[in-house]
Design a protein around this motif. Structure first.
Motif, PDB file in Angstrom:
ATOM      1  N   LYS A 136       0.105  23.531 -40.448  1.00  0.00           N
ATOM      2  CA  LYS A 136      -0.438  22.487 -39.567  1.00  0.00           C
ATOM      3  C   LYS A 136      -1.927  22.722 -39.294  1.00  0.00           C
ATOM      4  N   ILE A 137      -2.330  23.972 -39.123  1.00  0.00           N
ATOM      5  CA  ILE A 137      -3.755  24.267 -38.900  1.00  0.00           C
ATOM      6  C   ILE A 137      -4.566  23.810 -40.113  1.00  0.00           C
ATOM      7  N   LYS A 138      -4.076  24.128 -41.294  1.00  0.00           N
ATOM      8  CA  LYS A 138      -4.787  23.716 -42.507  1.00  0.00           C
ATOM      9  C   LYS A 138      -4.869  22.200 -42.614  1.00  0.00           C
ATOM     10  N   GLU A 139      -3.789  21.520 -42.266  1.00  0.00           N
ATOM     11  CA  GLU A 139      -3.776  20.054 -42.327  1.00  0.00           C
ATOM     12  C   GLU A 139      -4.720  19.449 -41.295  1.00  0.00           C
ATOM     13  N   MET A 140      -4.656  19.937 -40.055  1.00  0.00           N
ATOM     14  CA  MET A 140      -5.409  19.325 -38.954  1.00  0.00           C
ATOM     15  C   MET A 140      -6.900  19.619 -39.026  1.00  0.00           C
ATOM     16  N   PHE A 141      -7.245  20.870 -39.284  1.00  0.00           N
ATOM     17  CA  PHE A 141      -8.633  21.291 -39.137  1.00  0.00           C
ATOM     18  C   PHE A 141      -9.468  21.101 -40.396  1.00  0.00           C
ATOM     19  N   SER A 142      -8.812  20.808 -41.498  1.00  0.00           N
ATOM     20  CA  SER A 142      -9.575  20.614 -42.733  1.00  0.00           C
ATOM     21  C   SER A 142     -10.383  19.324 -42.728  1.00  0.00           C
ATOM     22  N   ASP A 143     -10.079  18.404 -41.774  1.00  0.00           N
ATOM     23  CA  ASP A 143     -10.849  17.154 -41.722  1.00  0.00           C
ATOM     24  C   ASP A 143     -12.205  17.344 -41.057  1.00  0.00           C
ATOM     25  N   ILE A 144     -12.436  18.540 -40.492  1.00  0.00           N
ATOM     26  CA  ILE A 144     -13.731  18.821 -39.868  1.00  0.00           C
ATOM     27  C   ILE A 144     -14.681  19.294 -40.963  1.00  0.00           C
ATOM     28  N   PRO A 145     -15.764  18.590 -41.211  1.00  0.00           N
ATOM     29  CA  PRO A 145     -16.639  18.955 -42.338  1.00  0.00           C
ATOM     30  C   PRO A 145     -17.372  20.266 -42.092  1.00  0.00           C
ATOM     31  N   LYS A 146     -17.721  20.910 -43.176  1.00  0.00           N
ATOM     32  CA  LYS A 146     -18.550  22.110 -43.104  1.00  0.00           C
ATOM     33  C   LYS A 146     -19.909  21.727 -42.530  1.00  0.00           C
ATOM     34  N   SER A 147     -20.363  22.480 -41.558  1.00  0.00           N
ATOM     35  CA  SER A 147     -21.604  22.142 -40.849  1.00  0.00           C
ATOM     36  C   SER A 147     -22.827  22.333 -41.747  1.00  0.00           C
ATOM     37  N   LYS A 148     -23.813  21.482 -41.536  1.00  0.00           N
ATOM     38  CA  LYS A 148     -25.103  21.665 -42.198  1.00  0.00           C
ATOM     39  C   LYS A 148     -25.786  22.939 -41.709  1.00  0.00           C
ATOM     40  N   ARG A 149     -25.359  23.407 -40.537  1.00  0.00           N
ATOM     41  CA  ARG A 149     -25.910  24.640 -39.961  1.00  0.00           C
ATOM     42  C   ARG A 149     -24.975  25.831 -40.214  1.00  0.00           C
ATOM     43  N   PHE A 150     -24.174  25.753 -41.257  1.00  0.00           N
ATOM     44  CA  PHE A 150     -23.192  26.790 -41.569  1.00  0.00           C
ATOM     45  C   PHE A 150     -23.853  28.174 -41.571  1.00  0.00           C
ATOM     46  N   GLY A 151     -23.260  29.077 -40.800  1.00  0.00           N
ATOM     47  CA  GLY A 151     -23.747  30.450 -40.769  1.00  0.00           C
ATOM     48  C   GLY A 151     -24.964  30.696 -39.898  1.00  0.00           C
ATOM     49  N   ILE A 152     -25.475  29.646 -39.259  1.00  0.00           N
ATOM     50  CA  ILE A 152     -26.662  29.809 -38.415  1.00  0.00           C
ATOM     51  C   ILE A 152     -26.231  30.015 -36.969  1.00  0.00           C
ATOM     52  N   ARG A 153     -26.515  31.177 -36.448  1.00  0.00           N
ATOM     53  CA  ARG A 153     -26.250  31.469 -35.037  1.00  0.00           C
ATOM     54  C   ARG A 153     -27.262  32.522 -34.621  1.00  0.00           C
TER      55      ARG A 153
END
Length: 457
Positions: free
Chosen positions: A239-256
């Motif tokens: 269910k986690i894979k199904e639900m959360f996969s619709d959230i796109p990878k951020s353009k700021r991926f890895g930036i913190r």
């Protein structure tokens, strides 16, 4: 840097040639189902039955007040409040209303907290007798991840709620903490942020300022979903894979960004007085470089954590023995090594004077520091501390089959946010039994003697 190297050498002497693969990460508890989605979301899932037919659902975020811009001071915490005022699948007070029909109370089992570097939301003690309840709890975490509504009218309603919270939090301790932070961390973001924020901003910030913070920092590579309880692990993972996969990878991926606090050659002095303060505390903090993540999660990190723990136990025993005497100028004292901010640790050394005995208490604290630095501890003190530490591990090991869902969930949150190892009670108990006999008095004293320094005070 030289001090860090010398501390690491102590740990390496303990594990080198004695324990295998000392540089390899300590293995994760095999009971945990751990994974990452393509968009960067991390998840931890574990079956556990204390209590039965209940589960914990948490989402941890590696973001907090430290990432606010000046016009957003207080909005990380404000956003946390807004998560309960409407999301994509739970409009208005839908989250609260739904779970309260199941006997789950807002503010008790439905809650969240924001700090300088982290934000955590939780649904606790959720019934797992029906799959639709489990799915609804996961859907809430999904919405908190990237689908909080942030309705303008709801934002305006929440301003008054936050202002009331600001008033209740405006205690002597809070005021002194804020002033002390500003003095201790000059030229740092940590001197400027206090989570609750600026009342003028809370009352008048633009809707865009809040939405900008949300869009910029709430993305899956900075988030972890934690589910622990009486659940079907395979189904929850699916269910986690199904639900959360619709959230796109951020353009700021890895930036913190990681904000720093400056090193200092001369001591920084902070005198903070409040007329409503109930007691005085005299405290020294000695800033230290943190272990790299890969060492912190290795046997070296485990050894260092437990050396610090032993020293803290021995200092506590010394202070307690003196405090019991009628002529003692203080009611208590302590010393411990821990994280200070996200990229710095500190040895904290403090004492609580009796009223009117501040000078005498300060002298006692300085004396104990000098005693530790010059002479270290005795073998009798170390053996008592080892016995006490081992008994703590033994108790956790003996109770490993009855660990509470919430306690396990909080461990996994700390792994994600603070790089705390999560090998499990059995592995840790066996490892501490192997490590403690190899911790000589000389090695422990070598660490203790590096705590108090002339710089970074």
């Amino acid at each position: 840097m030289k001090q860090l190297k010398s501390l690491l050498l102590v740990a390496l002497l303990v594990v080198a040639g004695q324990l295998s693969a000392q540089f390899e990460p300590i293995p994760m508890n095999p009971k945990i189902r751990y994974g990452k989605l393509d968009n960067g979301l991390t998840y931890y899932i574990q079956y556990n039955k204390n209590p039965k037919q209940r589960a914990e659902f948490h989402i941890a975020q590696k973001v907090g007040a430290i990432l606010e811009e000046d016009n957003q001071n207080g909005l990380a915490h404000f956003l946390e409040h807004m998560a309960f005022n409407g999301t994509k699948n739970f409009p208005d007070k839908g989250i609260i209303n739904y779970f309260e029909t199941l006997g789950i109370k807002f503010g008790v089992d439905i809650n969240a907290y924001t700090s300088l570097d982290k934000t955590v939301y939780r649904l606790s003690n959720i019934p797992t007798t029906r799959t639709n309840i489990v799915d609804s709890a996961l859907l809430v975490l999904h919405d908190w991840s990237g689908f909080i509504t942030l309705n303008n009218d709801e934002i305006d309603k929440e301003r008054g709620v936050i202002m009331e919270e600001w008033r209740t939090r405006n205690t002597a301790w809070r005021r002194m903490w804020k002033k002390s932070q500003a003095l201790k961390f000059p030229n740092s973001q940590y001197a400027k942020r206090d989570v609750i924020g600026d009342t003028a901003i809370i009352q008048h910030f633009s809707y865009k300022a809040l939405k900008d913070y949300y869009k910029k920092w709430y993305h899956p590579d900075l988030q972890a979903v934690i589910v622990v309880g009486d659940i079907d692990v395979d189904r929850v993972e699916k269910k986690i894979k199904e639900m959360f996969s619709d959230i796109p990878k951020s353009k700021r991926f890895g930036i913190r960004p990681v904000h720093t606090v400056e090193d200092n050659k001369e001591p920084i002095f902070s005198l903070v007085i409040d007329p409503e303060a109930s007691q005085t505390t005299i405290k020294f903090q000695y800033k230290k470089k943190q272990l790299p993540k890969e060492l912190k999660l290795s046997q070296v990190g485990f050894v260092m954590d437990n050396i610090h723990g032993l020293i803290s136990l021995m200092l506590g025993e010394r202070f307690q023995e003196i405090a019991l005497k009628p002529e003692a100028p203080f009611v208590g004292g302590y010393g411990f090594y821990s994280d200070l901010v996200k990229e710095k640790d500190a040895f904290t050394f403090a004492i609580v004077p009796k009223e009117g005995k501040e000078k005498e208490a300060l002298k006692a604290l300085l004396y104990q520091g000098e005693k530790m630095t010059r002479y270290g501890f005795t073998n009798a003190e170390l053996e008592r501390a080892k016995t006490n530490l081992l008994s703590q591990y033994e108790k956790i090991y003996n109770e490993r089959e009855s660990q509470k869902n919430q306690n396990l969930a909080e461990e996994y949150i700390r792994n994600f946010l603070d790089n705390e190892e999560i090998a499990g009670a059995e592995y840790e108990y066996n490892l501490i039994k192997a490590v403690l006999p190899k911790l000589s008095l000389a090695k422990v004293n070598d660490v203790a003697k590096n705590y108090i320094t002339d710089e970074n005070v």
